[in-house]
Design an enzyme around this catalytic site. Structure first.
Site, PDB file in Angstrom:
ATOM      1  N   HIS A 124       4.922 -17.111  -5.615  1.00  0.00           N
ATOM      2  CA  HIS A 124       4.978 -17.457  -4.186  1.00  0.00           C
ATOM      3  C   HIS A 124       6.383 -17.345  -3.587  1.00  0.00           C
ATOM      4  O   HIS A 124       6.815 -18.210  -2.816  1.00  0.00           O
ATOM      5  CB  HIS A 124       4.424 -18.864  -3.967  1.00  0.00           C
ATOM      6  CG  HIS A 124       2.940 -18.970  -4.175  1.00  0.00           C
ATOM      7  ND1 HIS A 124       2.075 -17.925  -3.978  1.00  0.00           N
ATOM      8  CD2 HIS A 124       2.168 -20.024  -4.595  1.00  0.00           C
ATOM      9  CE1 HIS A 124       0.836 -18.313  -4.237  1.00  0.00           C
ATOM     10  NE2 HIS A 124       0.859 -19.575  -4.633  1.00  0.00           N
ATOM     11  N   HIS A 198      -1.241 -21.128   2.406  1.00  0.00           N
ATOM     12  CA  HIS A 198      -1.665 -21.839   1.198  1.00  0.00           C
ATOM     13  C   HIS A 198      -2.287 -23.187   1.545  1.00  0.00           C
ATOM     14  O   HIS A 198      -2.014 -24.201   0.890  1.00  0.00           O
ATOM     15  CB  HIS A 198      -0.483 -22.029   0.253  1.00  0.00           C
ATOM     16  CG  HIS A 198      -0.855 -22.096  -1.195  1.00  0.00           C
ATOM     17  ND1 HIS A 198      -1.628 -23.112  -1.711  1.00  0.00           N
ATOM     18  CD2 HIS A 198      -0.581 -21.274  -2.234  1.00  0.00           C
ATOM     19  CE1 HIS A 198      -1.795 -22.916  -3.012  1.00  0.00           C
ATOM     20  NE2 HIS A 198      -1.173 -21.802  -3.352  1.00  0.00           N
ATOM     21  N   GLU A 330      -6.742 -17.785  -0.123  1.00  0.00           N
ATOM     22  CA  GLU A 330      -5.488 -17.146   0.273  1.00  0.00           C
ATOM     23  C   GLU A 330      -5.741 -15.649   0.486  1.00  0.00           C
ATOM     24  O   GLU A 330      -5.856 -14.882  -0.460  1.00  0.00           O
ATOM     25  CB  GLU A 330      -4.432 -17.361  -0.801  1.00  0.00           C
ATOM     26  CG  GLU A 330      -4.181 -18.817  -1.132  1.00  0.00           C
ATOM     27  CD  GLU A 330      -3.545 -18.985  -2.498  1.00  0.00           C
ATOM     28  OE1 GLU A 330      -2.408 -18.518  -2.686  1.00  0.00           O
ATOM     29  OE2 GLU A 330      -4.201 -19.575  -3.382  1.00  0.00           O
TER      30      GLU A 330
END
Length: 366
Positions: A124, A198, A330
């Protein structure tokens, strides 16, 4: 059963107003903005990470309830425990959503090494990704509803990524109970990019401690299998005959025991080159009657079922978030795409503009 529709009012909602949320440990001001429509829906967004901190959605009785995991105070989002657990509640993720194997990739013959924050991989965008940054915010009103435009300049070399990258994310709360995210980005050097949101959803939050009884439909015939570090093997595998087959509705918990660790996988959407957002997932929660349809123009969607939540995080209204307390959908390009040339490319070059739209459409079944 029919899904309720919402009538569009003749008057527009008001632009969101900034409210002080607090200061980061480094002293930077953080604000909250609440987008509100005439149907009883509210979306509250923090400038720290562009985080969706609250999303109030009416249930089948017309009573609004918060359907996303998060915290009542800024301290929850900056605590050492929250950072250590890598949960990313509600944040905008970048530069690269999901994992890059061993934090390495090569672009135009040049190797790059990223920070390792999910051993042995980079996750991420790294430990100081977009979720840890304070974004500039501009509230407004559009014909579709109130908006919040967030902008961030990611400097060349930040978290190991090349190029000065200018990112914009526009949240719009429509008058028919949809939350839309419009992403755009430009760069002055070739780079890789995979932006996503997220948010952890629980459509019965406060009534059910887990999302295992939520009914999920994913119109995807393939998924990307992963190794034991959650990096794709490179194969596109058919879902038929596996616990990954959600082409017809199934409870999330119905077959989760057959998936070691739980669901944390990328589904390959049928049309990987979508000029317009198309249906990527549908969720129905029987207690509240709430429904959520996810539309996107991205080629994949990562379904994550909160497997790593340990019950250590005390959330809003004193609720403790244990395993499977929320699910994420996502919308994205595939994990580790910079190292998988057969996957859709995530390269962004100077002169190009990355654009993408994801929309969460809410309704109810009686």
């Amino acid at each position: 059963m029919a899904v309720a529709s919402f009538s569009r009012p003749t008057t527009l909602s008001s632009p969101p107003v900034a409210v002080l949320f607090g200061h980061t440990p480094g002293g930077t001001l953080v604000h909250l903005f609440t987008l509100q429509n005439h149907c009883g829906m509210q979306a509250t967004i923090s400038t720290l990470g562009g985080t969706l901190t609250s999303l109030l959605v009416p249930d089948k009785h017309g009573q609004p309830g918060d359907v996303v995991l998060g915290f009542d105070t800024l301290a929850g989002y900056t605590s050492e425990l929250f950072v250590q657990e890598n949960t990313y509640f509600g944040a905008i993720i970048g530069r690269y959503g999901n994992r890059i194997a061993k934090g390495r990739f090569t672009l135009d013959g040049r190797p790059y090494q990223l920070p390792i924050n999910n051993v042995p991989n980079s996750l991420h965008g790294g430990p100081l990704g977009f979720d840890k940054q304070v974004w500039q915010a501009t509230p407004d009103i559009s014909a579709d509803g109130p908006t919040l435009t967030l902008t961030y300049l990611s400097l060349d070399g930040e978290e190991g990524y090349p190029g000065n990258l200018t990112v914009q994310v526009v949240y719009t709360l429509t008058e028919d109970n949809s939350l839309r995210l419009d992403y755009s980005a430009t760069t002055d050097q070739p780079t890789v990019l995979n932006l996503t949101s997220h948010s952890y959803f629980n459509l019965a939050l406060g009534s059910a401690p887990t999302i295992l009884d939520h009914i999920l439909t994913l119109p995807a015939d393939q998924f990307t299998p992963v190794d034991d570090t959650l990096i794709p093997t490179g194969e596109l595998k058919d879902v038929k005959g596996t616990p990954f087959d959600f082409t017809t509705p199934h409870a999330i918990g119905e077959r989760i025991g057959q998936v070691p660790g739980g669901y944390d996988h990328n589904w390959v959407l049928a049309n990987q080159h979508r000029p317009q957002p198309e249906l990527a997932a549908s969720v129905y929660e029987p207690i509240s009657g709430r429904t959520m349809d996810v539309y996107t123009d991205q080629p994949g969607v990562q379904c994550y079922t909160g497997n790593f939540l340990k019950g250590n995080l005390g959330g809003k209204d004193g609720v403790t978030y244990g395993q499977h307390a929320g699910f994420c959908l996502e919308t994205q390009h595939f994990p580790d795409s910079p190292n998988q040339p057969q996957f859709p490319s995530t390269v962004l070059r100077p002169g190009e503009t990355f654009r993408s739209t994801t929309e969460y459409r809410f309704g109810v079944r009686q």
